[in-house]
Design a protein around this motif. Structure first.
Motif, PDB file in Angstrom:
ATOM      1  N   VAL A 486      48.720  54.246  35.879  1.00  0.00           N
ATOM      2  CA  VAL A 486      48.882  54.580  37.304  1.00  0.00           C
ATOM      3  C   VAL A 486      48.541  53.383  38.175  1.00  0.00           C
ATOM      4  O   VAL A 486      49.232  53.095  39.161  1.00  0.00           O
ATOM      5  CB  VAL A 486      48.011  55.798  37.671  1.00  0.00           C
ATOM      6  N   TRP A 487      47.497  52.666  37.819  1.00  0.00           N
ATOM      7  CA  TRP A 487      47.109  51.488  38.593  1.00  0.00           C
ATOM      8  C   TRP A 487      48.190  50.403  38.544  1.00  0.00           C
ATOM      9  O   TRP A 487      48.480  49.755  39.547  1.00  0.00           O
ATOM     10  CB  TRP A 487      45.788  50.926  38.077  1.00  0.00           C
ATOM     11  N   ILE A 488      48.777  50.199  37.376  1.00  0.00           N
ATOM     12  CA  ILE A 488      49.842  49.194  37.265  1.00  0.00           C
ATOM     13  C   ILE A 488      51.049  49.611  38.105  1.00  0.00           C
ATOM     14  O   ILE A 488      51.674  48.782  38.776  1.00  0.00           O
ATOM     15  CB  ILE A 488      50.245  48.991  35.789  1.00  0.00           C
ATOM     16  N   ILE A 489      51.365  50.900  38.097  1.00  0.00           N
ATOM     17  CA  ILE A 489      52.472  51.395  38.930  1.00  0.00           C
ATOM     18  C   ILE A 489      52.167  51.159  40.409  1.00  0.00           C
ATOM     19  O   ILE A 489      53.030  50.700  41.170  1.00  0.00           O
ATOM     20  CB  ILE A 489      52.716  52.889  38.651  1.00  0.00           C
ATOM     21  N   MET A 490      50.943  51.476  40.814  1.00  0.00           N
ATOM     22  CA  MET A 490      50.531  51.212  42.201  1.00  0.00           C
ATOM     23  C   MET A 490      50.646  49.724  42.527  1.00  0.00           C
ATOM     24  O   MET A 490      51.123  49.337  43.599  1.00  0.00           O
ATOM     25  CB  MET A 490      49.081  51.657  42.418  1.00  0.00           C
ATOM     26  N   PHE A 491      50.190  48.907  41.599  1.00  0.00           N
ATOM     27  CA  PHE A 491      50.220  47.456  41.773  1.00  0.00           C
ATOM     28  C   PHE A 491      51.652  46.976  42.002  1.00  0.00           C
ATOM     29  O   PHE A 491      51.919  46.146  42.882  1.00  0.00           O
ATOM     30  CB  PHE A 491      49.620  46.806  40.521  1.00  0.00           C
ATOM     31  N   LEU A 492      52.588  47.525  41.227  1.00  0.00           N
ATOM     32  CA  LEU A 492      53.995  47.146  41.359  1.00  0.00           C
ATOM     33  C   LEU A 492      54.598  47.673  42.656  1.00  0.00           C
ATOM     34  O   LEU A 492      55.428  47.005  43.288  1.00  0.00           O
ATOM     35  CB  LEU A 492      54.790  47.671  40.157  1.00  0.00           C
ATOM     36  N   ILE A 493      54.188  48.882  43.060  1.00  0.00           N
ATOM     37  CA  ILE A 493      54.687  49.433  44.334  1.00  0.00           C
ATOM     38  C   ILE A 493      54.264  48.547  45.493  1.00  0.00           C
ATOM     39  O   ILE A 493      55.071  48.202  46.369  1.00  0.00           O
ATOM     40  CB  ILE A 493      54.181  50.879  44.525  1.00  0.00           C
ATOM     41  N   PHE A 494      52.991  48.170  45.505  1.00  0.00           N
ATOM     42  CA  PHE A 494      52.504  47.265  46.551  1.00  0.00           C
ATOM     43  C   PHE A 494      53.270  45.939  46.506  1.00  0.00           C
ATOM     44  O   PHE A 494      53.623  45.376  47.545  1.00  0.00           O
ATOM     45  CB  PHE A 494      51.001  46.999  46.369  1.00  0.00           C
ATOM     46  N   PHE A 495      53.536  45.450  45.301  1.00  0.00           N
ATOM     47  CA  PHE A 495      54.205  44.155  45.122  1.00  0.00           C
ATOM     48  C   PHE A 495      55.630  44.203  45.668  1.00  0.00           C
ATOM     49  O   PHE A 495      56.022  43.367  46.494  1.00  0.00           O
ATOM     50  CB  PHE A 495      54.214  43.784  43.635  1.00  0.00           C
ATOM     51  N   TYR A 496      56.408  45.174  45.217  1.00  0.00           N
ATOM     52  CA  TYR A 496      57.818  45.214  45.606  1.00  0.00           C
ATOM     53  C   TYR A 496      58.033  45.728  47.027  1.00  0.00           C
ATOM     54  O   TYR A 496      59.013  45.369  47.680  1.00  0.00           O
ATOM     55  CB  TYR A 496      58.607  46.077  44.611  1.00  0.00           C
ATOM     56  N   ALA A 497      57.102  46.559  47.524  1.00  0.00           N
ATOM     57  CA  ALA A 497      57.233  47.074  48.888  1.00  0.00           C
ATOM     58  C   ALA A 497      56.673  46.103  49.919  1.00  0.00           C
ATOM     59  O   ALA A 497      56.871  46.293  51.127  1.00  0.00           O
ATOM     60  CB  ALA A 497      56.523  48.422  49.010  1.00  0.00           C
ATOM     61  N   GLY A 498      55.985  45.070  49.457  1.00  0.00           N
ATOM     62  CA  GLY A 498      55.415  44.096  50.382  1.00  0.00           C
ATOM     63  C   GLY A 498      54.184  44.587  51.113  1.00  0.00           C
ATOM     64  O   GLY A 498      53.821  44.052  52.161  1.00  0.00           O
ATOM     65  N   PHE A 499      53.518  45.619  50.548  1.00  0.00           N
ATOM     66  CA  PHE A 499      52.298  46.127  51.179  1.00  0.00           C
ATOM     67  C   PHE A 499      51.176  45.100  51.038  1.00  0.00           C
ATOM     68  O   PHE A 499      51.120  44.356  50.062  1.00  0.00           O
ATOM     69  CB  PHE A 499      51.854  47.444  50.549  1.00  0.00           C
ATOM     70  N   GLN A 500      50.265  45.111  51.989  1.00  0.00           N
ATOM     71  CA  GLN A 500      49.125  44.210  51.933  1.00  0.00           C
ATOM     72  C   GLN A 500      48.029  44.801  51.035  1.00  0.00           C
ATOM     73  O   GLN A 500      47.722  45.986  51.116  1.00  0.00           O
ATOM     74  CB  GLN A 500      48.566  43.966  53.334  1.00  0.00           C
ATOM     75  N   TYR A 501      47.448  43.968  50.199  1.00  0.00           N
ATOM     76  CA  TYR A 501      46.361  44.397  49.319  1.00  0.00           C
ATOM     77  C   TYR A 501      45.037  44.434  50.073  1.00  0.00           C
ATOM     78  O   TYR A 501      44.092  45.097  49.659  1.00  0.00           O
ATOM     79  CB  TYR A 501      46.253  43.466  48.115  1.00  0.00           C
ATOM     80  N   GLY A 502      44.980  43.717  51.151  1.00  0.00           N
ATOM     81  CA  GLY A 502      43.830  43.669  52.040  1.00  0.00           C
ATOM     82  C   GLY A 502      44.327  43.108  53.349  1.00  0.00           C
ATOM     83  O   GLY A 502      45.526  42.772  53.488  1.00  0.00           O
ATOM     84  N   PRO A 503      43.482  42.980  54.351  1.00  0.00           N
ATOM     85  CA  PRO A 503      43.924  42.463  55.639  1.00  0.00           C
ATOM     86  C   PRO A 503      44.605  41.101  55.521  1.00  0.00           C
ATOM     87  O   PRO A 503      43.972  40.092  55.206  1.00  0.00           O
ATOM     88  CB  PRO A 503      42.604  42.361  56.443  1.00  0.00           C
ATOM     89  N   GLY A 504      45.919  41.102  55.728  1.00  0.00           N
ATOM     90  CA  GLY A 504      46.685  39.853  55.698  1.00  0.00           C
ATOM     91  C   GLY A 504      46.989  39.323  54.323  1.00  0.00           C
ATOM     92  O   GLY A 504      47.555  38.223  54.180  1.00  0.00           O
ATOM     93  N   ILE A 505      46.665  40.073  53.274  1.00  0.00           N
ATOM     94  CA  ILE A 505      46.835  39.591  51.899  1.00  0.00           C
ATOM     95  C   ILE A 505      48.089  40.189  51.256  1.00  0.00           C
ATOM     96  O   ILE A 505      48.202  41.395  51.065  1.00  0.00           O
ATOM     97  CB  ILE A 505      45.617  39.946  51.028  1.00  0.00           C
ATOM     98  N   THR A 506      49.045  39.335  50.964  1.00  0.00           N
ATOM     99  CA  THR A 506      50.246  39.692  50.206  1.00  0.00           C
ATOM    100  C   THR A 506      50.199  38.953  48.863  1.00  0.00           C
ATOM    101  O   THR A 506      49.359  38.069  48.687  1.00  0.00           O
ATOM    102  CB  THR A 506      51.518  39.321  50.986  1.00  0.00           C
ATOM    103  N   PRO A 507      51.096  39.244  47.943  1.00  0.00           N
ATOM    104  CA  PRO A 507      51.019  38.578  46.640  1.00  0.00           C
ATOM    105  C   PRO A 507      51.126  37.066  46.708  1.00  0.00           C
ATOM    106  O   PRO A 507      50.519  36.357  45.883  1.00  0.00           O
ATOM    107  CB  PRO A 507      52.207  39.173  45.881  1.00  0.00           C
ATOM    108  N   PHE A 508      51.869  36.549  47.684  1.00  0.00           N
ATOM    109  CA  PHE A 508      52.153  35.116  47.656  1.00  0.00           C
ATOM    110  C   PHE A 508      51.357  34.349  48.725  1.00  0.00           C
ATOM    111  O   PHE A 508      51.036  34.870  49.787  1.00  0.00           O
ATOM    112  CB  PHE A 508      53.648  34.894  47.861  1.00  0.00           C
ATOM    113  N   LEU A 509      51.088  33.098  48.404  1.00  0.00           N
ATOM    114  CA  LEU A 509      50.400  32.213  49.334  1.00  0.00           C
ATOM    115  C   LEU A 509      51.270  31.937  50.557  1.00  0.00           C
ATOM    116  O   LEU A 509      52.481  31.867  50.469  1.00  0.00           O
ATOM    117  CB  LEU A 509      50.048  30.887  48.639  1.00  0.00           C
TER     118      LEU A 509
END
Length: 509
Positions: A486-509
């Motif tokens: 479930v966590w990996i699925i969530m991780f991928l959803i955040f990744f492909y949807a472009g959701f922020q993991y924290g304030p201003g934090i996206t997967p890429f620099l």
């Protein structure tokens, strides 16, 4: 075949799989002897490694670490001179015994039982499992103490509402252990890991800072998702596997409560409020040494010393209730109740003696570091690209838990390798840190190297004298697998949807 029949067949196969794991696991020797054998295995392995002059360069310090031979004269000296300090200096030993002094007092005077009667027993039955899961996940605000506090209380709750106590213990340990990284608040773990991440990122960019809030959004969503997952696994998998409780432990849930129980609860509540008010005053007084240098609480001496604070709270609760209902007449009575609670922990103390030696030998020999660093180098050579490499890293970290259980120590080892590596691929250090936390948390509850694994096994044996490591592992596997997936699925959803993991934090620099 009907859908319901197919579903029942699939469930039956999985339950049989778990039963097989339990059966095989329980054929293993007593946990004490398992740790003795593991210690011997480390000794022999260190000798073999030393024959080839094996060494490893620590990625964080740059220091070359040779595999130290435990079967050498230096190794023999270490074994003899460190045996007592390995035992007495084993951090969870003091934590567990200190917390159980307070909890044991509250239990022996009857406070926990009456509190459960007045709260959980009257709560809607459908919410009990999810309430325990939520509290367990949020419990990491008290750091590792949650893995000691919640499982036995959850087992007692389940017993008193007519459900299998081991199911309660399972959801309590799984949520507090496997859900360790999730929280609605920013806690000490966030500060600890982000500090290590910042140092590792400085290898390539000394201006990049990872803050304690950089995984906050993902962690908040995780709390609610994992609460639901833990509740469903408990009710749909664990309880059907366990069946009806027919153990030796008997608690009369129909017994009449003490005539002064309500007054005792009231006085205990008032005493707790007064205690917490004093603690708050000590924290927020100007110049308080319980806050950090910046005046904050994350991290701070207060959070570092949370276990004594919890101990004090339970002692205050137990004494206030005990004196009100008349079971504590003087200080000797209180001390007697605490002594009785420590007697119940004798099996745990014996196990800790063997476990502490094994973990100390494994650390001193540098075998764990050698395996971790070389495994990391092997992972970088796997022909994965993009997000698949990150998923591979999550799985690698989850397996590394069987060699190094300390989350902070493992991250201190991994961060200098993987953060610069993934930064070169364009990934933000906080993104890599979140991937690490998923892998690290998910398998916390199935690795015997987790010192609290032994604690929970001791609690389990209070309800099932025949329970062994296989029993506990078979109960934890469904949580580990479901949390990880479930966590990996969530991780991928955040990744492909472009959701922020924290304030201003996206997967890429």
């Amino acid at each position: 075949m009907k859908k319901t029949e197919k579903k029942a067949e699939k469930t039956g196969i999985f339950i049989r799989f778990l039963n097989a794991i339990e059966k095989i696991g329980n054929k293993l020797p007593d946990p004490f002897m398992i740790f003795v054998y593991l210690a011997v295995a480390v000794m022999v392995s260190s000798f073999i490694f030393s024959l080839f002059d094996a060494s490893v360069v620590h990625p964080g310090t740059g220091e070359t670490l040779a595999i130290q031979n435990l079967l050498s004269w230096a190794g023999l000296e270490y074994i003899i001179t460190s045996m007592l300090t390995n035992f007495t200096g084993f951090a969870p030993l003091g934590t567990v015994l200190a917390v159980m002094l307070g909890i044991g007092l509250a239990e022996k005077v009857g406070l926990l039982e009456i509190a459960i009667r007045k709260t959980i027993l009257k709560a809607p039955a459908a919410l009990v499992t999810y309430a325990i899961a939520f509290v367990g996940i949020m419990g990491n605000i008290a750091s590792d103490a949650a893995q000691i506090l919640i499982p036995p209380l959850a087992a007692m709750v389940f017993y008193k509402i007519g459900r299998h106590p081991l199911a309660g213990l399972a959801v309590g340990f799984a949520s507090a252990g496997a859900g360790f990284t999730a929280n609605l608040l920013i806690v000490g773990t966030d500060a600890l890991l982000s500090g290590i991440s910042t140092e590792a990122a400085a290898i390539l960019d000394d201006q990049l800072i990872v803050t304690p809030a950089d995984n906050w959004y993902f962690n908040m969503v995780s709390v609610f998702v994992l609460t639901i997952v833990a509740g469903l696994i408990t009710e749909k998998v664990i309880e059907p596997k366990l069946g009806k409780y027919v153990g030796d432990t008997v608690i009369d849930v129909s017994a009449e409560e003490h005539p002064k129980a309500n007054k005792g609860l009231r006085n205990a509540g008032l005493a707790a409020l007064a205690y917490l008010a004093v603690i708050a005053l000590l924290i927020f007084l100007p110049g308080s040494s319980l806050r950090n240098e910046d005046g904050g609480l994350i991290p701070s001496p207060f959070l570092t010393g949370i276990v004594p604070v919890i101990l004090g709270l339970f002692v205050v609760l137990g004494v206030a209730y005990g004196k009100t209902v008349g079971v504590i007449k003087n200080s000797k009575d209180a001390v007697g109740f605490m002594a009785d609670s420590i007697k119940d922990m004798s099996g745990f103390i014996v196990l800790i003696f063997a476990a502490s030696q094994f973990i100390a030998y494994f650390t001193w020999s540098n075998i764990g570091t050698w395996i971790a660093v070389n495994g990391a180098e092997l992972l970088t050579q796997i022909n994965f690209t993009g997000i698949y490499l990150i998923i591979g890293y999550i799985l690698f970290t989850s397996m590394l838990n069987f060699l190094i259980s300390s989350g902070s120590a493992k991250w201190a080892l991994e961060a200098p390798v993987f953060i610069p590596l993934f930064m070169q691929l364009g990934y933000h250090p906080a993104f890599t840190q979140m991937a690490y936390r998923i892998g690290d948390s998910s398998t916390n509850i199935v690795t015997p190297l987790n010192p609290y694994f032994i604690v929970v096994l001791s609690f389990m044996r209070e309800y099932d004298k025949k329970a062994g490591m296989g029993t506990l592992i078979s109960l934890m596997i469904p949580y580990t697998l479901s949390f990880l997936v479930v966590w990996i699925i969530m991780f991928l959803i955040f990744f492909y949807a472009g959701f922020q993991y924290g304030p201003g934090i996206t997967p890429f620099l």
